[in-house]
Enzyme design. Structure first.
Site, PDB file in Angstrom:
ATOM      1  N   THR A 158     -38.136  19.814 -14.600  1.00  0.00           N
ATOM      2  CA  THR A 158     -37.136  18.747 -14.462  1.00  0.00           C
ATOM      3  C   THR A 158     -37.314  17.658 -15.514  1.00  0.00           C
ATOM      4  OG1 THR A 158     -37.018  19.140 -12.091  1.00  0.00           O
ATOM      5  CG2 THR A 158     -36.188  17.029 -12.879  1.00  0.00           C
ATOM      6  N   GLY A 197     -46.023  17.406 -10.248  1.00  0.00           N
ATOM      7  CA  GLY A 197     -47.196  17.157  -9.424  1.00  0.00           C
ATOM      8  C   GLY A 197     -48.480  17.337 -10.209  1.00  0.00           C
ATOM      9  N   GLU A 408     -37.970  21.543  -5.062  1.00  0.00           N
ATOM     10  CA  GLU A 408     -37.891  23.012  -5.005  1.00  0.00           C
ATOM     11  C   GLU A 408     -36.436  23.487  -4.886  1.00  0.00           C
ATOM     12  OE1 GLU A 408     -39.879  25.425  -5.508  1.00  0.00           O
ATOM     13  OE2 GLU A 408     -41.725  24.293  -5.766  1.00  0.00           O
TER      14      GLU A 408
END
Length: 606
Positions: A158, A197, A408
């Site tokens: 992203t 993350g 997700e």
């Protein structure tokens, strides 16, 4: 029920909930063995028993700072790794073999620490993805690394200006023939990779998706293994800028970051090349027909993450319903006369939220996460003002689950992808090609002519059973009759709640043959809720987690809510502040708040 299997399931401590537990029409342990097989129960109980003794998983009274939450999540993941719940060589085991075990262990972790669970999922997906995507000649890079020795990794797809619109992402990877390496570059901040993350503070390596350019020709998005920090010193490599992702509504223990590449060079061998490769002299090689198919084949290996999100949503929904049902069974107010108060579970208004009870049957991410989002809020409201307490657990559930609606895969985009696939099947059918999907999920379209002629003429509850798969499963398996009856009730409640939610489409499509359909559905739901009342506590017992995992003053298995409230008020900030105030007042003969004002505030001129 096998007595050895029943022995795996511990009885609950006695308390106020016994009043409803004794009214149950079935053995809750038998129902638990329908929901979960003995090995899964044994594995989860083992994981929980270990984590309960670990200081890293101790609940905290006051919410730590975001920085401390990140530290705690990292400590939890390190603790989780050291217990070897997952085998060291898990990243080299085929997905089909480790997925079941991973989901069981991950399920046990996610309700204790969603932050650590997300880190676990990211690490495992990247390890597995690297093995899958690397060609045989390059497997040595990752294949010799064991699970326990792996450094934190990050997944970078992203961008600031592009999330679902992956085709228009701007990060570039330009191949240089002279140096035989790729140059990663972020043209502007809109192209910065975000929401990754482990990126802000901890990862040493990541998988980066960038537009591949060779001799000024773009070949679309490809995946690259990219070193981020030195694995020993943890220093950031030159040519990278990393920033923290900022404070979030929840999951602040997840180390989300933003990264920019400044003509950052990586070796040619770092291209994940199972589906496409670049030769030393700059020739693009692939057996697939288009760059789009290369990316589609690459991204398809990430389905594990989406499956995990579905599981997480299901766990959180169960969590919320357990709290709400148990609290409703012991919290009393109002009644038919002055001298009698009724438990909330007896009131008709409270019964309506239970129609979402069996949503765990859902397998699709949008349905699971949206249903979970709505149900957590309903459960919170059903517990009245006490549900607003932080110690109830609802705020934590709501804020943490909220992220699952978009990560997700954005739910709205996922639904569009599903719709596109269904429309394609429909288009084939119009051209005379019968629908025959592998899992038979849309074969009903073959009977569209007959279906469109039907009307909803139901006058009894049984006619509304639309969950055919659920219906067949509970009848095909050898299930005790008392357990089967409660499963039928749960299925009817869920089916009817779906009908009520989508009545507008039934009327719009003119499938209703009578104007009283909506009233019939609502009356049926209320009737079933009244029947379900005696079994509700036993059902959540069959789904429940240990009190250590629940960590909710309203959802204790013994039902002793008042004692739990007494304990948190003994430890809360007001009581601590009052004690400190009294001590200082007696010691200094001066109110503490005046000293604070004198120290911290300036008197402004008028």
């Amino acid at each position: 029920m096998d007595s050895s299997h029943a022995a795996l399931i511990k009885d609950f401590p006695p308390g106020p909930l016994d009043f409803y537990r004794k009214q149950a029409t079935f053995d809750w342990k038998k129902l638990k063995l329908v929901f979960e097989d003995p090995q899964r129960i044994k594995t989860k109980d083992y994981v929980w028993s270990i984590l309960e003794k670990d200081d890293a998983f101790k609940p905290y009274d006051v919410e730590p700072s975001p920085e401390e939450q990140k530290r705690i999540a990292a400590l939890q993941l390190l603790s989780f790794r050291k217990y070897n719940f997952l085998p060291d060589n898990i990243q080299s085991i085929p997905v089909k073999q480790w997925l079941k075990h991973f989901m069981t262990v991950g399920q046990a972790l996610v309700v204790v620490s969603p932050d650590a669970a997300i880190k676990l999922i990211v690490d495992l997906i990247l390890a597995q993805m690297s093995i899958i995507l690397l060609g045989n000649s390059r497997q040595k890079m990752i294949g010799e690394v064991t699970w326990n020795s792996m450094k934190p990794a990050a997944f970078m797809l992203t961008e600031i200006a592009h999330g679902s619109d992956i085709k228009n992402m701007k990060t570039t990877a330009t191949y240089n023939e002279e140096t035989q390496d790729f140059i990663l570059h972020t043209p502007d901040f809109q192209a910065a990779k975000c929401w990754s993350g482990n990126l802000g503070l901890s990862c040493t390596i990541g998988v980066v998706f960038a537009q591949l350019y060779i001799k000024k020709v773009c070949y679309g998005l490809h995946a690259f293994l990219v070193p981020i920090r030195h694995p020993d010193t943890h220093e950031l490599y030159p040519g990278l800028t990393i920033k923290d992702g900022g404070l979030k509504l929840g999951l602040n223990g997840v180390d989300n970051g933003v990264i920019l590449f400044h003509n950052y060079r990586i070796p040619r061998s770092n291209l994940l090349n199972k589906f496409a490769d670049v030769t030393a002299n700059g020739e693009y090689v692939t057996k697939l027909t288009s760059p789009g198919k290369v990316f589609g084949s690459t991204i398809g290996n990430l389905s594990t993450g989406r499956v995990s999100v579905v599981q997480e949503g299901s766990e959180y929904l169960i969590y919320a319903v357990i709290i709400a049902i148990r609290y409703a069974a012991v919290r009393k107010q109002f009644g038919v006369n002055k001298n009698e108060e009724l438990a909330l579970i007896e009131h008709q208004l409270h019964e309506s939220f239970r129609t979402e009870m069996h949503v765990i049957l859902s397998a699709a991410k949008p349905l699971t996460t949206w249903s979970c989002q709505e149900a957590i809020q309903e459960c919170r409201e059903a517990c009245g003002g006490h549900g607003f307490l932080k110690a109830s657990g609802f705020g934590y559930l709501r804020n943490t689950n909220d992220a699952r609606v978009t990560y997700e895969g954005d739910n709205n985009v996922l639904l569009q992808q599903t719709s596109r696939w269904l429309l394609k099947q429909w288009d084939n059918l119009k051209h005379g090609i019968p629908v025959d999907s592998p899992l038979k999920t849309c074969n009903f379209l073959n009977d569209h002519s007959a279906i469109l002629k039907k009307k909803c003429t139901a006058t009894t509850l049984d006619d509304y059973v639309v969950l055919s798969r659920y219906w067949s499963v509970i009848h095909e398996n050898c299930i005790d009759i008392s357990v089967k009856n409660i499963l039928i009730t749960i299925g009817l409640l869920y089916g009817l709640s779906c009908l009520e939610k989508h009545l507008v489409y039934i009327y719009e499509g003119n499938f209703n043959a009578q104007s009283s359909l909506s009233k019939l559905v609502r009356d049926a739901i209320l009737s079933l809720c009244s029947i379900f009342k005696c079994d509700a506590v036993a059902v959540v017992d069959a789904l429940s987690f240990p009190d250590f995992v629940m960590n909710s003053v309203l959802g204790k298995s013994n039902g002793k809510v008042s004692r739990c409230f007494e304990m948190i008020t003994d430890n809360n900030f007001v009581c601590r502040f009052t004690k400190i105030y009294k001590m200082n007042f007696l010691k200094n003969r001066k109110p503490m708040y005046l000293r604070l004002l004198n120290q911290n505030y300036k008197i402004l001129p008028i």
